[in-house]
Every structure is written in C-alpha cells, then in structure tokens.
Design a protein around this motif. Structure first.
Motif, PDB file in Angstrom:
ATOM      1  N   GLU A 209     -12.270  -4.418  -7.731  1.00 34.31           N
ATOM      2  CA  GLU A 209     -13.280  -4.814  -6.953  1.00 34.31           C
ATOM      3  C   GLU A 209     -12.978  -3.901  -5.464  1.00 34.31           C
ATOM      4  OE1 GLU A 209     -13.577  -8.884  -5.848  1.00 34.31           O
ATOM      5  OE2 GLU A 209     -15.420  -8.816  -4.740  1.00 34.31           O
ATOM      6  N   TYR A 210     -14.224  -3.476  -5.055  1.00 37.22           N
ATOM      7  CA  TYR A 210     -13.964  -2.676  -3.821  1.00 37.22           C
ATOM      8  C   TYR A 210     -14.807  -3.097  -2.872  1.00 37.22           C
ATOM      9  CZ  TYR A 210     -14.334   1.189  -0.732  1.00 37.22           C
ATOM     10  OH  TYR A 210     -14.254   2.145   0.290  1.00 37.22           O
ATOM     11  N   ASP A 215     -12.779  -1.193   3.124  1.00 36.46           N
ATOM     12  CA  ASP A 215     -12.364  -0.059   2.467  1.00 36.46           C
ATOM     13  C   ASP A 215     -11.062  -0.385   1.744  1.00 36.46           C
ATOM     14  OD1 ASP A 215     -11.944   2.373   1.451  1.00 36.46           O
ATOM     15  OD2 ASP A 215     -10.333   3.226   3.126  1.00 36.46           O
ATOM     16  N   GLN A 216     -11.290  -1.576   1.354  1.00 38.27           N
ATOM     17  CA  GLN A 216     -10.135  -2.562   0.529  1.00 38.27           C
ATOM     18  C   GLN A 216     -10.326  -2.510  -0.778  1.00 38.27           C
ATOM     19  OE1 GLN A 216      -7.456  -4.319   2.260  1.00 38.27           O
ATOM     20  NE2 GLN A 216      -6.871  -5.294   0.226  1.00 38.27           N
ATOM     21  N   LEU A 217      -9.549  -2.170  -1.861  1.00 44.27           N
ATOM     22  CA  LEU A 217      -9.380  -2.449  -3.222  1.00 44.27           C
ATOM     23  C   LEU A 217      -8.743  -3.662  -3.613  1.00 44.27           C
ATOM     24  CD1 LEU A 217      -8.825   1.170  -4.909  1.00 44.27           C
ATOM     25  CD2 LEU A 217     -11.022  -0.331  -5.324  1.00 44.27           C
ATOM     26  N   THR A 218      -9.138  -4.491  -4.476  1.00 42.03           N
ATOM     27  CA  THR A 218      -8.466  -5.768  -5.025  1.00 42.03           C
ATOM     28  C   THR A 218      -8.642  -5.527  -6.567  1.00 42.03           C
ATOM     29  OG1 THR A 218      -9.283  -7.208  -3.006  1.00 42.03           O
ATOM     30  CG2 THR A 218      -8.571  -8.195  -5.125  1.00 42.03           C
ATOM     31  N   LEU A 219      -7.250  -5.996  -7.064  1.00 43.64           N
ATOM     32  CA  LEU A 219      -7.161  -6.155  -8.518  1.00 43.64           C
ATOM     33  C   LEU A 219      -6.542  -7.387  -8.696  1.00 43.64           C
ATOM     34  CD1 LEU A 219      -7.292  -4.453 -11.458  1.00 43.64           C
ATOM     35  CD2 LEU A 219      -4.611  -4.027 -10.901  1.00 43.64           C
ATOM     36  N   ALA A 240      -5.338   3.922  -3.814  1.00 44.08           N
ATOM     37  CA  ALA A 240      -5.302   3.603  -2.604  1.00 44.08           C
ATOM     38  C   ALA A 240      -4.182   3.288  -1.803  1.00 44.08           C
ATOM     39  CB  ALA A 240      -6.129   2.288  -2.336  1.00 44.08           C
ATOM     40  N   PRO A 241      -4.094   3.365  -0.474  1.00 47.75           N
ATOM     41  CA  PRO A 241      -2.688   3.262   0.165  1.00 47.75           C
ATOM     42  C   PRO A 241      -2.181   1.764  -0.055  1.00 47.75           C
ATOM     43  CG  PRO A 241      -4.237   4.144   1.754  1.00 47.75           C
ATOM     44  CD  PRO A 241      -5.218   3.816   0.422  1.00 47.75           C
ATOM     45  N   GLU A 242      -0.891   1.399  -0.012  1.00 48.05           N
ATOM     46  CA  GLU A 242      -0.552  -0.025  -0.352  1.00 48.05           C
ATOM     47  C   GLU A 242      -1.273  -1.005   0.448  1.00 48.05           C
ATOM     48  OE1 GLU A 242       3.742   0.475  -0.283  1.00 48.05           O
ATOM     49  OE2 GLU A 242       3.915  -0.963  -1.558  1.00 48.05           O
ATOM     50  N   VAL A 247      -3.114  -6.907  -5.007  1.00 51.16           N
ATOM     51  CA  VAL A 247      -3.244  -7.013  -6.508  1.00 51.16           C
ATOM     52  C   VAL A 247      -2.673  -8.635  -6.421  1.00 51.16           C
ATOM     53  CG1 VAL A 247      -1.895  -6.702  -8.405  1.00 51.16           C
ATOM     54  CG2 VAL A 247      -2.310  -4.852  -7.025  1.00 51.16           C
ATOM     55  N   ILE A 248      -3.584  -9.375  -7.282  1.00 55.33           N
ATOM     56  CA  ILE A 248      -3.436 -10.897  -7.414  1.00 55.33           C
ATOM     57  C   ILE A 248      -3.422 -10.975  -9.001  1.00 55.33           C
ATOM     58  CG2 ILE A 248      -4.809 -12.998  -7.310  1.00 55.33           C
ATOM     59  CD1 ILE A 248      -6.389 -11.816  -5.107  1.00 55.33           C
TER      60      ILE A 248
END
Lengths: 788, 186
Positions: A209-210, A215-219, A240-242, A247-248
C-alpha cells in the motif's frame, strides 16, 4: 513458581481469538480500493524469454496493469539477496547469479516469476493473466543433484561455472585422513536427505500500500521477521528508505522457516502499489506455494566413521552435495554449511572431523531453511552412521552411543562449536526405561508371530540454537547480527507493554513472554501485553527462527526488566523517603529495611509518571526501558528420541507403535507449550522419514505440487508421544533456556530410519520410506543375522 | 434479515460485476450463523469466498484449494463441508454455521474450550476447520471417542504445527463435554 510465572503450564492467552475465528491473518485484511495481483509464472524449468505480449491482457475487463521484469529493472528495483557469504576452500567468494523479482530474459524453474497482472478483482486478474503471451525458447533442465555439476550439463547462471555456487569445507582433513588410516573399523554410508516443502497451512500473502500524502509504503505480509524484511526491501531492493517503509506481520499461520525469506511476490506487490497508486493484494494458492516457497533439505551425502577396536570413534568424514535450487534464497548459502557441518560431532567425543560441501544450482525452486535448517541433516548423518557402525561392530546401539558420549563440559568439538552443558547419558537412560528396551526382544518375537517386522531406532541429537552471537556469525560470513531487542513500557496504572523483536507464528509468545514479565514484576499476567510484528510499533528486531525467541528474545526482555526494576527502586526510594540502596523488590512489592511502609508495583509506576516526589535534577520521570541482547554462545538443546515400529513386509506399510522423547531444553518457561513444540517437530520429522518428498521430473516439472500428490502427515499417520524432560540449565543466558522449536524435526528422521532398517535387517532404503519403498526393501534378504 | 448486494457494498461497482458480460448474476439466500442473507453472486463464487469476502467472516480459512487441508470446514445444514470447493449457489436455501457462529451467548462451545484446554492449536490457522470437523465427528460418532477413531476421522484436516497429539486429546475431551449440550443452530 506462581500460577502464571516461569515454569507454569499456563493456558495460551492467544487462543481465545483463534478458537473463535477472530485471528487476523494477512489474507483477512482488506484495504480500501484494493486491487489483486496474479503472477504469470514460467511453465518451463529453464528457458529464454523471447518476448512478452501483454496487449490482450491489458485489454481484458478489469485489468489494472500488467508489469514485467523490464519495468522492474527500469525502476531500478534491486534483486533479491542472499545474506550470507560463503567462501570456497581456496578462499574465493561463492559464485551467485542475479535473482530479479521478475525475470528479465531467462526463467530458471517452473513457477519463476515472469509478470504480474493486477486486476480489480481476483478473477479479473486471473482472467487477464491467462492472456499474457510469453514466447519462450526452452532450454534443457538440470534437476538431478548428483549430476548437476558434471561437464556438459546446461549452465544455469553464467556466474557459476559447473552450476557450483561454492565448494566449502570445515575441519582438519589431514588429521581425519590419518585417523581413518589407523582405524580398526570404518563404516561408510550413502544418504539421501529428501527435499521437503515446508507447507505452513496459511499460504503466504502480501498487501502493498502506498500513501502518497506521507510518501509512505506499507507491506502487510506473512513474515517471521518483519524488520529484516523491511531492511532488505529498503537497503538492498531499494523500494523506499527504511523510515518510509512499514512492514506489518499480523497473525501468521505457521512458518517453519519458509516465512523468513524475502520473496519476489512481496517485493512486487510493494513496488506495484506505488505504480498503480492503489493497494495490491496477493494471496498464494497452495500449488504456487509448492512451486515457489523455498524448499528444505535436499542433500546427497557420503559419510564415514572410523572406530578403534573397542568401538571408540576416532574420526568422521562427510562429503555433501546440497541442492540450492535455481537462485540463492535469503539464507540459502548458510544452511548446508555453517548450520550443518558444525553439528557433525553430535553428542559424541570425536577427535577429528572433516566435511566438504558443494552448493549446487539446479533448475528447481530455491532451497533454504526449513525447521531445523542444516541441523536435521547433520543429525541424520551422525545418527545413521553411529547406528550402522554399532550394527557392523556387533555392539548394542545404545551402549555404542554411551561409550562415545561427551561427558565433560565445556567441550570444544573439532568443528567450531563449544558445547556448554548437557547430560547425554541421563537422557539415554530415561529413554531406555520409558521405551522398555529390555522388553524389545519379546515384542519383536510377538510381531514376528503376526508376520510383521519390528524395529527400534535411536536418535541422540544435538542442535545449536539461540541463534546467535553476532560477532561469531559475522566472522563466518553472516550479513547481519543475530541479537534481539525488547522494550518494556510500564504504563502509569502499572500495566505493562512489551515490545519484542521476536515474532510469534504459533509459538505462543503472548503467553510465555507474559509469564516472564508477570513473575519478575509481580504483576497479574492479565495486565501484560506482548506487542510484535509491526515495524512502526516495535524497535528493530531480528525475528523468530532457529529456536531463538526464548534464549535470545526473552533474554532481551529479561535485561530490560532488570533496568525497569533498577529505575523503579529509585522511584520507590524517593516515595518511601529511604536511601535507594535499601529498597528491596520482591513479588511485586517494594520495601525497605529503613521503613515499615511498602509500595506496590502499580503505585511506583504511577509515582514514576506523576513525578511529584523527585525533581528533574534527581531523576528522569517515566518507567520504560529497552535492551538489546546479544548471546555469548549458541545454546545446545539435546536429547534422545526412540522410535519403535512395525513393518508389514507384505504391504510395505509402517506403523509407529511407540515414540519416546527425553529432551534437555534447560529451564522451561511453559512446559505445555514446550511439549507442543516437540510434538509438532516430531510430526514433521516423521513426515520426512515416511511420507514427504518433493519430486521433479527430468524436464523440471514438480510432480508433487498439491496435497493430493505431496503426502502431508495426517493424524492417522502418527502415534501419541511419550515425552519427558531432563534439564541442565543453559549457562550462557539469564533464563537458563536452550530452545525447543526444532528438536523434534531434528531428531525424528534418524529415529524412524534406524527403526525401519532395524526391522528390515539391512540399510538399503532411503527417505521417504513409503509403503512402496519399504515393500521393495523388504524383498531383500537381511544382511545382518541378528540374534533375536 | 438483511441483504448484501455486492454492487453497493463494494468500493468500486466494477469489483462485483461479472467478468464475462454474458455471465449471469444469480441471487442466493443463505442463513449464516442464524442470520438470513440474500446476495447476488457470481456463479463461480465459492462458499469460502462468500463467507470471507462478502460477509467478512474471516474465521473460515483457505489452506489448499483442493479439499485436502480442511481449514475451510463449515457446517451446511448440520453437516461438515469444505467451503473451498462448495459453490455458494449450491447453498441456496441452506443454513451455514461457521466458527464465528459456534459459541452461543458469549460462551465457548465445549469443543472450542477443549482445544484451548489441551493446547490443541499453535498458529491457529487450521483451528476453525479442525473444530468444525470435530463437532461434526461427535455429531456422527457420539460422545465417547477412542483415539483411533478420532485419528481416522480427522483424515480431512491437516495441521502442520501440533503433530495432532493434543488435537486428538482435545477432540476426545470436547466430545465428552458435549453430552447434553445443545448444538449450534444448524
């Protein structure tokens, strides 16, 4: 021991949600505007991709996007990595080919990722995926491990000539050769350690998900180690930067190693979410899992044991070919090397050991850690060797083991490890008693009267767990440290949240970790919550594998609790108006020899936060402490498993009649959970020995790609187990725990095969000992004429 | 009674439209855990998808897609079925009980309690199907079950974590404790 403290068989707190259907696994999560990903996979084991025509797929109803390796490369998304550098015998680095998340010009196993189709619904994505036209130039497959390195075989990666990733060794070859030259007896065996598919019942799943605003990615993903996933996806794959990647890993339905690794699908979902600007969800189907989850084991080994005339072991020599599959998975290189050869001393005093391992590419699914990871393979080598040696020398296999046991500790083996503690003879004695070893001849005779062959097999295993001292593994090539982290947050009302870098996917951490907190802080277990599996909530941690969460993860919690108690005593000193060093803390009560007044833990917690009894110059407010625990040694769980079974030579069926396990895991936090771990491990080991085996045909097609073809252990395949615990507390961690998650899977295969070969009277049978294999083996005359 | 029409429930109308323009939308009425649901479904929709995606009853899991693992077991008209290979349309007029509908009035069903009491679960993924199968075994075989019967009857449920030892104990205890207990509405 309190009712909810260390050592108590506390019923699991997480069970309430699982037995009522309220667990929350990755596939249970749906995000607004979500799309569905379906992967176009190679039907060929080895082929050049001549062209990919996506036009019809893109025109298919509901198709959102079709993405290929070209787009992935254009976006400079890095390849999947292998995080452990192995050096060849000559000191040169291993030779590994690239591992793109979507193939660019070549596919190297059936199921290799060619394109991803993203649809409004799952069925639309599937329909569109059918319309992707890939033009392949089929190349010859290489599926036979034994001949994959031979001259003239097709080359899978140009970087690795002869399909050889490495030729590695450990030990003193000249000392071993000398010992063999002087031996009174040499036992030599060839072993197949069959290829397994881990098969957690929850298939892998991922949602990328973006959030453009942040400007955050979630997995959301089925991971045993979400922080490691974030690190790899960020630092190596470059998505993406850390700090911009979350990550969930929510409830995860079993891992057994297969959910450690960072796979193509999770990577692609995350990348694609940013491209299509909508969440992208992928849920693995079972056949996809068979094709693409990292497999386990798959060794061919020739092993020899040298003895003097009395039966004392002089040396061990092994040559192993390890199938690594078509690409190097995340920790693939370490499993048949440093997680394998250092365990070849078993429980025995073996003066010299030499092991040589070839890591080999084939056009099959990647092979990586599966429950035990290298240690079951080592135990199988050692315990089959010892059993056969005893039989060849006419010695009782139990007594042969006993005269060779290590009896003084610490014991430095010739293969790196220093065993800290153990009492191997005590475990053996207990096991002999529980199985009624003396009654075996009578039981064999009774079976023979029914036309059945009864056999008994031992497996005296050792494992190196509590993985692992960071500096030590770093010196062996690991790309990461293997410490663990914890943060203990005490709330103003005295409830406690523990943030752990470990991850639970069935192990019961929400119960066992809370038992530790409840006991040490003297608070009710109901007031303790264990938080894991979300990189936005929890500090960096290394995750759960290698039976490390007790020895390493809980030790971090233990140390953080120490710091909380130190701070709480300072607070209590101010409140009680006594010197800090007079404050005692026991069973949740703060007291002092300088006053009759006492304080409860919640009272001190509140005082820490309202901060009325001390100034900022005297003490920081609050009650929250963290710890990073790096172990100083591996832990060495050990034990003896005994399998007694009956083989029907007319049908080839095997029935396990008795199973005894005496395990030494050091101190136990929750014996109920520990026994459950042993049960599950044995079942997987019995599955390997009797039922399971991944089979590729010569063209590289996986013939065992569903539960209709790959035989998973069912309830009726397994016995009830008789389990007892011995305990020599581990000296290297504060809890004295050793780890129990892998023991059963490590011990069981050798116990079963030693029993079957005892029943058959010869050694000529490989795993899996299916009815067909057993029937064939039963047609051969017994080589040994054993007096029975 | 309430109705779920995917077109209005889904975030995007396209998401529930049939993929093949010629494919029919079919209306199905099913009672799920005591509530009657009428919905328009794609004829291809499996019962497991209907429960999980349309009704958000995610306690029913899908582990293998081929009727082997049993994570998807629910009760249809009082009998255990594998919802991953049951068409929703085939359930029209029927009554379905899922793991979410097993406990009554906030009290755990004896079989649920037995799984917890015997540590009959680890990761929990196979557990809902295991419990639904176990209740069905008791309904068919009675309250006194020996070990061999339980092991044979669990042929259609795979657990990778527990080695079955504690599941067998749980089923036997749950069976004994189901004596006289009114079963879930089916």
């Amino acid at each position: 021991m309190t009712a909810t403290g260390i050592g108590a068989p506390v019923k699991r707190r997480e069970d309430q949600r699982f037995i009522t259907g309220n667990g929350r696994y990755t596939d249970d999560i749906n995000r607004p505007g979500q799309t569905y990903a379906v992967f176009v996979r190679s039907p060929h084991a080895h082929a050049k991709i001549k062209s990919i025509d996506t036009s019809q797929a893109k025109a298919s109803p509901g198709c959102v996007a079709v993405l290929t390796g070209k787009e992935l490369a254009a976006d400079k998304v890095g390849g999947l990595i292998c995080g452990w550098m192995i050096l060849n015998k000559d000191g040169t680095p291993m030779k590994a080919g690239a591992h793109p998340a979507l193939a660019v010009d070549t596919v190297r196993y059936v199921g290799d990722h060619v394109a991803v189709v993203i649809g409004e619904t799952l069925v639309e994505a599937k329909d569109a995926a059918e319309k992707v036209v890939v033009n392949y130039e089929v190349l010859p497959a290489v599926t036979d491990l034994g001949s994959a390195q031979a001259p003239g075989q097709p080359q899978i990666h140009p970087e690795a000539p002869g399909n050889t990733v490495y030729n590695w060794h450990l030990g003193d070859k000249s000392a071993v050769d000398a010992a063999f030259a002087s031996a009174a007896h040499v036992t030599k065996i060839n072993l197949v350690n069959n290829r397994l598919v881990p098969n957690a019942i929850e298939p892998r799943a991922a949602i990328g998900e973006y959030d453009a605003g942040q400007d955050q990615l979630t997995l959301y993903t089925t991971s045993q180690n979400p922080h490691v996933a974030r690190l790899v996806l960020s630092a190596f794959i470059g998505l993406a930067p850390e700090h911009k990647l979350r990550v969930i890993a929510p409830d995860v339905g079993g891992g057994f190693g297969s959910k450690i690794f960072i796979y193509a699908e999770e990577t692609v979902c995350l990348w694609a979410a940013r491209k299509v600007k909508r969440p992208v969800k992928w849920t693995c189907e079972r056949t996809e899992a068979f094709l693409c989850d990292a497999h386990g084991r798959d060794h061919l080994t020739t092993a020899e044991l040298a003895m003097d005339a009395s039966g004392k072991i002089l040396a061990l020599r092994a040559k192993t070919k390890a199938n690594l599959g078509a690409y190097l998975s995340t920790f693939a290189s370490s499993v048949p090397t440093y997680l394998y050869a250092p365990l070849l001393s078993g429980q025995y005093n073996i003066p010299s050991i030499y092991c040589e391992v070839d890591g080999v590419y084939t056009t099959t699914a990647p092979v990586d850690a599966y429950r035990g990871a290298g240690r079951p393979e080592a135990t199988f080598v050692v315990e089959r060797l010892v059993e056969v040696a005893a039989r060849e020398m006419g010695k009782d296999p139990a007594e042969f083991r006993r005269i060779n046991f290590i009896t003084s500790f610490p014991h430095a083996t010739p293969v790196i490890m220093t065993y800290d503690t153990g009492d191997y003879a005590a475990c053996l004695d207990k096991a002999l008693e529980l199985i009624d070893y003396k009654g075996l001849p009578a039981r064999k005779a009774e079976s023979a009267r029914k036309g059945l062959k009864r056999g008994l097999g031992f497996s005296a295993y050792i494992e190196a767990c509590g993985i692992a001292p960071s500096q030590a593994v770093g010196s062996l090539g690991a790309g990461v440290g293997l410490w663990e982290s914890a943060e203990v947050r005490v709330n103003p009302t005295g409830s406690v949240e523990v943030l752990t870098g470990s991850h639970s996917h069935g192990q019961g951490h929400e119960t066992t970790f809370a038992q530790l907190v409840s006991q040490r802080l003297g608070v009710p277990i109901e007031t303790v919550s264990i938080v894991h599996g979300d990189t936005d909530k929890v500090q960096f941690g290394m995750g759960t594998y290698g039976s490390r969460s007790g020895a390493v993860g809980m030790s971090a919690i233990f140390n953080a609790i120490d710091k909380v108690i130190v701070k709480a005593k300072k607070v209590a000193g101010f409140v009680l108006e006594v010197p800090e060093d007079t404050v005692d803390f026991k069973d949740g009560i703060f007291s002092s020899t300088a006053t009759n007044k006492t304080l409860t833990f919640p009272e001190v917690a509140l005082q820490a936060y309202i901060a009325h009894k001390f100034t900022g110059a005297q003490l920081e407010p609050g009650l929250k402490e963290g710890a990073f625990y790096d172990p100083t040694n591996f832990t060495f769980p050990s034990g003896v498993h005994v399998c007694e079974l009956e083989v029907d030579p007319a049908t080839g069926t095997t029935r396990i009649d008795r199973w005894v396990a005496v395990d030494d895991f050091g101190n136990l936090i929750n014996p109920m959970i520990v026994e459950g771990q042993v049960h599950g491990g044995i079942a997987q080991g019995v599955g390997q020995a009797l039922l399971e085996g991944a089979v590729y045909d010569k063209s590289g097609q996986l013939l065992t790609a569903s539960y209709m073809d790959y035989c998973m252990p069912r309830a009726s395949d397994l016995p009830s187990y008789k389990i007892e615990m011995a305990s020599t507390p581990c000296p290297s961690n504060p809890l004295g725990v050793k780890g129990c998650g892998e023991a059963g899977a490590i011990a069981a295969p050798a116990a079963v095969m030693n029993a079957i070969t005892d029943a058959l009277g010869h050694e000529e049978i490989d795993m899996p000992a299916t009815p067909q294999a057993v029937w064939r083996a039963a047609q051969k005359a017994p080589r040994r004429m054993v007096a029975e | 009674m309430f109705s779920i029409f995917k077109k209005s429930a889904a975030p995007d109308a396209k998401a529930s439209a049939p993929q093949d323009p010629g494919a029919p939308i079919t209306t199905v009425t099913v009672t799920v855990n005591g509530r009657t649901v009428t919905a328009e479904v794609d004829p291809r929709m499996l019962l497991s998808q209907f429960l999980r995606d349309s009704l958000q009853l995610t306690g029913t899991h899908v582990g293998c897609d081929t009727s082997q693992c049993g994570a998807c077991v629910v009760h249809l008209d009082g009998r255990a079925v594998k919802s991953c290979t049951t068409l929703t349309l085939a359930c029209d007029g029927g009554s379905v009980t899922t793991i979410e509908g097993l406990s009554q009035d906030g009290t755990l069903h004896p079989m649920q309690e037995a799984f917890r009491n015997n540590h009959g679960l680890q990761c929990g993924f196979c557990t809902p199907g295991m419990i639904m199968s176990a209740v069905d075994i008791v309904n068919r075989k009675g309250n006194t079950l020996d070990e061999a019967t339980v092991r044979a009857e669990l042929e259609g449920n795979i657990c990778r974590c527990t080695g079955y030892h504690n599941i067998v104990a749980a089923v036997r205890e749950g069976a004994a404790n189901m004596t006289g207990v009114k079963q879930a509405a089916e």
